[in-house]
Design a protein around this motif. Structure first.
Motif, mmCIF file in Angstrom:
data_model
loop_
_atom_site.group_PDB
_atom_site.id
_atom_site.type_symbol
_atom_site.label_atom_id
_atom_site.label_comp_id
_atom_site.label_asym_id
_atom_site.label_seq_id
_atom_site.Cartn_x
_atom_site.Cartn_y
_atom_site.Cartn_z
ATOM 1 N N GLU A 60 0.742 -1.055 -0.088
ATOM 2 C CA GLU A 60 -0.045 -0.058 -0.149
ATOM 3 C C GLU A 60 0.833 1.192 0.063
ATOM 4 O O GLU A 60 0.553 2.225 -0.667
ATOM 5 N N GLN A 61 1.798 1.510 0.733
ATOM 6 C CA GLN A 61 2.825 2.264 1.112
ATOM 7 C C GLN A 61 3.465 2.682 -0.467
ATOM 8 O O GLN A 61 3.785 3.639 -0.855
ATOM 9 N N VAL A 62 4.042 1.608 -0.873
ATOM 10 C CA VAL A 62 4.734 1.406 -2.227
ATOM 11 C C VAL A 62 3.791 1.987 -3.348
ATOM 12 O O VAL A 62 4.183 2.483 -4.306
ATOM 13 N N TYR A 63 2.552 1.686 -3.316
ATOM 14 C CA TYR A 63 1.661 1.771 -4.281
ATOM 15 C C TYR A 63 1.358 3.288 -4.405
ATOM 16 O O TYR A 63 1.310 3.850 -5.669
ATOM 17 N N SER A 64 1.531 3.978 -3.451
ATOM 18 C CA SER A 64 1.188 5.291 -3.419
ATOM 19 C C SER A 64 2.458 6.331 -3.567
ATOM 20 O O SER A 64 2.637 7.403 -3.412
ATOM 21 N N GLU A 65 3.655 5.726 -3.433
ATOM 22 C CA GLU A 65 4.895 6.237 -3.573
ATOM 23 C C GLU A 65 4.893 7.192 -5.129
ATOM 24 O O GLU A 65 4.829 6.633 -6.040
ATOM 25 N N ALA A 66 5.312 8.224 -4.902
ATOM 26 C CA ALA A 66 5.248 9.150 -6.053
ATOM 27 C C ALA A 66 5.999 8.730 -7.239
ATOM 28 O O ALA A 66 5.929 8.903 -8.355
ATOM 29 N N MET A 67 7.278 8.431 -6.574
ATOM 30 C CA MET A 67 8.610 8.045 -7.656
ATOM 31 C C MET A 67 8.120 6.946 -8.384
ATOM 32 O O MET A 67 8.823 6.723 -9.533
ATOM 33 N N LEU A 68 7.113 6.164 -7.976
ATOM 34 C CA LEU A 68 6.850 4.866 -8.730
ATOM 35 C C LEU A 68 5.809 5.043 -9.640
ATOM 36 O O LEU A 68 5.191 4.232 -10.393
ATOM 37 N N GLN A 69 5.203 6.114 -9.678
ATOM 38 C CA GLN A 69 3.940 6.329 -10.567
ATOM 39 C C GLN A 69 4.222 6.236 -11.983
ATOM 40 O O GLN A 69 5.359 6.827 -12.372
ATOM 41 N N GLY A 70 3.642 5.175 -12.774
ATOM 42 C CA GLY A 70 3.710 5.191 -14.230
ATOM 43 C C GLY A 70 5.141 4.254 -14.374
ATOM 44 O O GLY A 70 5.310 3.845 -15.577
ATOM 45 N N ARG A 71 5.789 3.672 -13.281
ATOM 46 C CA ARG A 71 6.894 3.057 -13.321
ATOM 47 C C ARG A 71 6.951 1.586 -12.794
ATOM 48 O O ARG A 71 7.870 0.866 -12.864
ATOM 49 N N SER A 72 5.622 1.376 -12.602
ATOM 50 C CA SER A 72 5.455 -0.015 -11.857
ATOM 51 C C SER A 72 4.105 -0.816 -12.215
ATOM 52 O O SER A 72 3.222 0.030 -12.362
ATOM 53 N N ARG A 73 4.193 -1.954 -12.095
ATOM 54 C CA ARG A 73 2.784 -2.597 -12.184
ATOM 55 C C ARG A 73 2.554 -3.454 -11.194
ATOM 56 O O ARG A 73 3.776 -3.843 -10.482
ATOM 57 N N HIS A 74 1.512 -3.843 -10.890
ATOM 58 C CA HIS A 74 1.162 -4.722 -9.658
ATOM 59 C C HIS A 74 0.297 -5.951 -10.344
ATOM 60 O O HIS A 74 -0.620 -5.929 -10.958
ATOM 61 N N LEU A 75 1.105 -7.173 -9.868
ATOM 62 C CA LEU A 75 0.436 -8.310 -10.016
ATOM 63 C C LEU A 75 0.032 -9.166 -8.822
ATOM 64 O O LEU A 75 0.559 -9.631 -8.014
ATOM 65 N N LEU A 76 -1.688 -9.425 -8.811
ATOM 66 C CA LEU A 76 -2.097 -10.039 -7.581
ATOM 67 C C LEU A 76 -1.990 -11.633 -7.711
ATOM 68 O O LEU A 76 -2.407 -12.080 -8.697
ATOM 69 N N VAL A 77 -1.497 -12.341 -6.638
ATOM 70 C CA VAL A 77 -1.381 -13.839 -6.667
ATOM 71 C C VAL A 77 -2.373 -13.998 -5.517
ATOM 72 O O VAL A 77 -1.837 -13.830 -4.466
ATOM 73 N N ASP A 78 -3.473 -14.405 -5.733
ATOM 74 C CA ASP A 78 -4.519 -14.580 -4.617
ATOM 75 C C ASP A 78 -4.884 -16.153 -4.483
ATOM 76 O O ASP A 78 -4.115 -16.833 -5.285
ATOM 77 N N ASP A 79 -5.463 -16.444 -3.428
ATOM 78 C CA ASP A 79 -6.052 -17.786 -3.307
ATOM 79 C C ASP A 79 -6.500 -18.140 -4.659
ATOM 80 O O ASP A 79 -7.145 -17.481 -5.449
ATOM 81 N N PHE A 80 -6.521 -19.757 -4.914
ATOM 82 C CA PHE A 80 -7.204 -20.221 -6.143
ATOM 83 C C PHE A 80 -8.651 -19.807 -6.065
ATOM 84 O O PHE A 80 -9.374 -19.828 -5.058
ATOM 85 N N ASN A 81 -9.408 -19.982 -7.156
ATOM 86 C CA ASN A 81 -10.764 -19.695 -7.215
ATOM 87 C C ASN A 81 -11.351 -20.978 -7.114
ATOM 88 O O ASN A 81 -10.582 -22.122 -7.039
#
Ligand SMILES: Nc1ncnc2c1ncn2[C@@H]1O[C@H](COP(=O)(O)OP(=O)(O)OP(=O)(O)O)[C@@H](O)[C@H]1O
Ligand SMILES: [Mg+2]
Length: 357
Positions: A194-215
């Motif tokens: 969450e902290q990293v997600y809102s980090e200004a320096m990472l805006q437009g420079r990162s992507r996030h990939l969710l690995v959740d429990d199996f469906n």
């Protein structure tokens, strides 16, 4: 004990393979609830990758990080002294790279380079060495991939708060600027993400990939593989959802229905303790650099949301939410902006606790 084969994750594998097929340009954060299978997925993928990749997989979980030096040390793997065996020591970067296998558990280094890296106590030296080494890897026709698992552990390292900033700048350099190396940062600490997600320096420079429990479909397929009866499948899904670690536990267990019920009683007891203790002690947590006292009523108000919902949208992380996340009861998905229990079992345990709150 039965051997559990790697299961599913087709969608995630496709996504990561597409990232690896393209030129490195963004940092990829891999996140998800605890025990959802992030590390297993990454390790499986690494095995599957062709020889044209050189993968530097560093898992910080097992590293003791209390200082800046510890962090730098955790990144490197010292070349073994082989003088005794009369083999030539690796002196140049090219020699160090030539000894690297497809997967390495640390950036190869020798004594001389290590002295340079530790000189002046600045991450800059370490990072410039890594860039030179990666360039050397590239020159041999291979694509470097850097994976840091349990990245949130660098939060424990105290270096005037700037290490993480310098590290992210370095990642941006490797990806967006130099297109030199794929960078994956894995973490199950949702407050860190969450902290990293809102980090200004990472805006437009990162992507996030969710690995959740199996469906549900993947869970049923998994249970079919290990010959669960229909009744057992229903109970497993009802209590454990698609949480791989719990499902694996059930595979290896004879009395599955009793086992899930036992697991729920245990988790309910644990959560009950973590919550009710707030009635008798004034617990404080550090939140945005301030010590905030936790109020039992505020905690139960949050948990009560799950009495008839499985997740809800949040506007901001409060100290109470932060406490419940740190206690591994709740999970924050900062990309989708939702809060939910860490797993189905946690959801049911929360509901049990709330019946007597
Ligand atoms: N795709 C899978 N196929 C089979 N078993 C799996 C799979 N993913 C996870 N598991 C099982 O679940 C366990 C937990 O997974 P893993 O350690 O990868 O989770 P994690 O998300 O990395 O956890 P943490 O949050 O602690 O970092 C593994 O030890 C493995 O037994
Ligand atoms: Mg892991």
């Amino acid at each position: 004990m039965k051997r559990i084969a790697f299961h599913d994750r087709e969608k995630e594998i496709k996504e990561i393979r597409a990232i690896l097929d393209a030129e490195p340009s963004l940092i990829t954060f891999v996140y998800g609830p605890i025990n959802s299978g992030k590390t297993t997925l990454i390790r499986y993928l690494i095995e599957q990758l062709p020889e044209e990749y050189t993968i530097f997989y560093i898992n910080l979980r097992t590293k003791f990080l209390s200082s800046y030096d510890d962090f730098i040390e955790s990144l490197f793997e010292m070349e073994m002294e082989t003088d005794g065996a009369k083999r030539k020591r690796k002196e140049t970067l090219a020699e160090l790279v030539s000894s690297a296998t497809k997967v390495v558990a640390g950036i190869p280094i020798n004594k001389e380079f290590l002295d340079y890296v530790f000189k002046d106590n600045k991450p800059k030296n370490a990072f410039s060495y890594i860039i030179k080494l990666f360039e050397e890897v590239k020159a041999t026709g291979k694509q470097p991939v850097l994976i840091l698992d349990e990245l949130q552990k660098i939060g424990d390292v105290n270096v005037n708060g700037s290490l993480i900033y310098e590290l992210f700048n370095f990642f941006i350099d490797l990806t967006k600027e130099l297109h030199l190396c794929h960078v994956f940062a894995v973490s199950s600490d949702s407050l860190f993400i969450e902290q990293v997600y809102s980090e200004a320096m990472l805006q437009g420079r990162s992507r996030h990939l969710l690995v959740d429990d199996f469906n549900e479909v993947a869970t049923m397929d998994f249970l079919d593989r290990y010959n669960f009866s229909d009744k057992e499948k229903t109970v497993a899904w009802e209590y454990c959802g698609g949480n791989p670690i719990y499902l694996v536990e059930l595979v290896n267990c004879e009395y599955r229905e009793e086992k899930v019920k036992e697991m729920l009683v245990l988790r309910t007891g644990e959560i009950n303790q973590r919550i009710k203790v707030l009635k008798i002690v004034n617990k404080k947590i550090l939140f945005e650099d301030e010590e905030i006292e936790l109020k039992y009523e505020n905690i139960t108000r949050i948990l009560d949301e799950f009495s008839d919902e499985e997740s809800y949208a949040y506007e901001m992380i409060t100290p109470e939410i932060a406490y419940l996340v740190r206690e591994n009861i709740l999970f924050v998905d900062s990309v989708r902006r939702i809060i939910k229990p860490q797993s189905r079992l946690n959801l049911l345990a929360i509901r049990e606790v709330m019946k007597n709150a």
